[in-house]
Write a protein that holds these residues in place. Sequence first.
Motif, short mmCIF file in Angstrom:
data_model
loop_
_atom_site.label_atom_id
_atom_site.label_comp_id
_atom_site.label_asym_id
_atom_site.label_seq_id
_atom_site.Cartn_x
_atom_site.Cartn_y
_atom_site.Cartn_z
N ALA A 1 0.93 -1.39 -0.02
CA ALA A 1 -0.03 0.12 -0.04
C ALA A 1 0.89 1.35 -0.06
N GLU B 1 -0.91 -0.55 -4.37
CA GLU B 1 -1.96 0.43 -4.42
C GLU B 1 -1.43 1.59 -3.50
N CYS C 1 -0.64 4.64 -1.81
CA CYS C 1 -1.36 5.60 -0.87
C CYS C 1 -0.63 6.59 -0.48
N GLN D 1 -5.55 6.84 3.70
CA GLN D 1 -6.16 5.99 2.45
C GLN D 1 -5.73 4.71 2.83
N GLN D 2 -4.91 4.23 3.13
CA GLN D 2 -4.53 2.78 3.27
C GLN D 2 -5.35 1.92 3.90
N SER E 1 -8.53 2.74 4.08
CA SER E 1 -10.08 3.11 3.55
C SER E 1 -10.09 2.09 1.97
N VAL E 2 -8.96 1.41 1.92
CA VAL E 2 -8.99 0.57 0.72
C VAL E 2 -9.94 -0.84 1.39
N PRO E 3 -10.86 -1.18 0.35
CA PRO E 3 -11.78 -2.13 0.79
C PRO E 3 -11.21 -3.53 0.66
N ARG F 1 -10.44 -5.35 -2.33
CA ARG F 1 -9.74 -4.74 -3.39
C ARG F 1 -7.86 -5.58 -3.36
N TRP F 2 -7.56 -5.64 -1.88
CA TRP F 2 -6.55 -6.43 -1.78
C TRP F 2 -6.58 -7.92 -2.52
N ILE G 1 -3.57 -1.70 6.49
CA ILE G 1 -4.89 -2.01 5.92
C ILE G 1 -5.57 -3.21 6.65
#
Length: 239
Positions: free
Chosen positions: A121, A147, A149, A154-155, A157-159, A162-163, A185
């Motif tokens: 991330a 991703e 960030c 932001q890290q 907030s990634v669903p 998505r990972w 995350i």
Amino acid sequence: MFGWRARIGQLYPSGGLCDFEPQRMAPPGVQFVTTRMTFRGTRLEDNLRLTHAVEQHAQLLADAKVDLIAFNCTAASLAAGPESICQRITEATGIPATTTIQAVLAALAAVRARRLALVTAYLPEVTAAEIRFLEGHGLEVTGWQAEECEYPLQQASVPPDRWREIALGLKDTPADALLISCAGIEIASVLQRIEDDFGRPVIASNQALVWHCLRLLGIPDSIPGFGGLLRREFDAVAA
């Protein structure tokens, strides 16, 4: 008493929101107690700055009579040097210490991984620093995706799905294991699915930290739902 088996002090970046993840994966009777360290950006210099007052933050955890202190930021621990961080914490508190990157290295050794697919991330400079660190420890990163960030918020907030999507994009990479690197995350809820789909061991920062802390404290529990590492499928290999 909540932490009747063990209390683990967690030093965690202030802008992060996923300090609950280690507790989520911990067995009954093991409590994670968190103190935050100033961290608002994710550049390499931000990660290095995270360690500046580590003694002061660690002393706050010592007030809670923790059994072990974990510096829980993968990028900062590899950038600043895990051995130095642990020495500073222990000298300030008298309490044993570990870091996320040490947990990651121990977990990768346990699953006998030499070639890695890597998900981060991080910004490019931080991902590059991690790749150099891993290669310096005899590992080969055969494929990676980030991703990118700029902020810890932001890290977080990634669903989680998505990972999983990013991980599956690396499924054809010739690797012994997948490393998903970042303690900031949210991933615990999809770890088992990622490992099932990837078909090889999956190591994630917070998962590795929980596993490593339990081993250091002599707690042998097998914990289902978060991949083979926490089910202790690899303990015989590690031994």
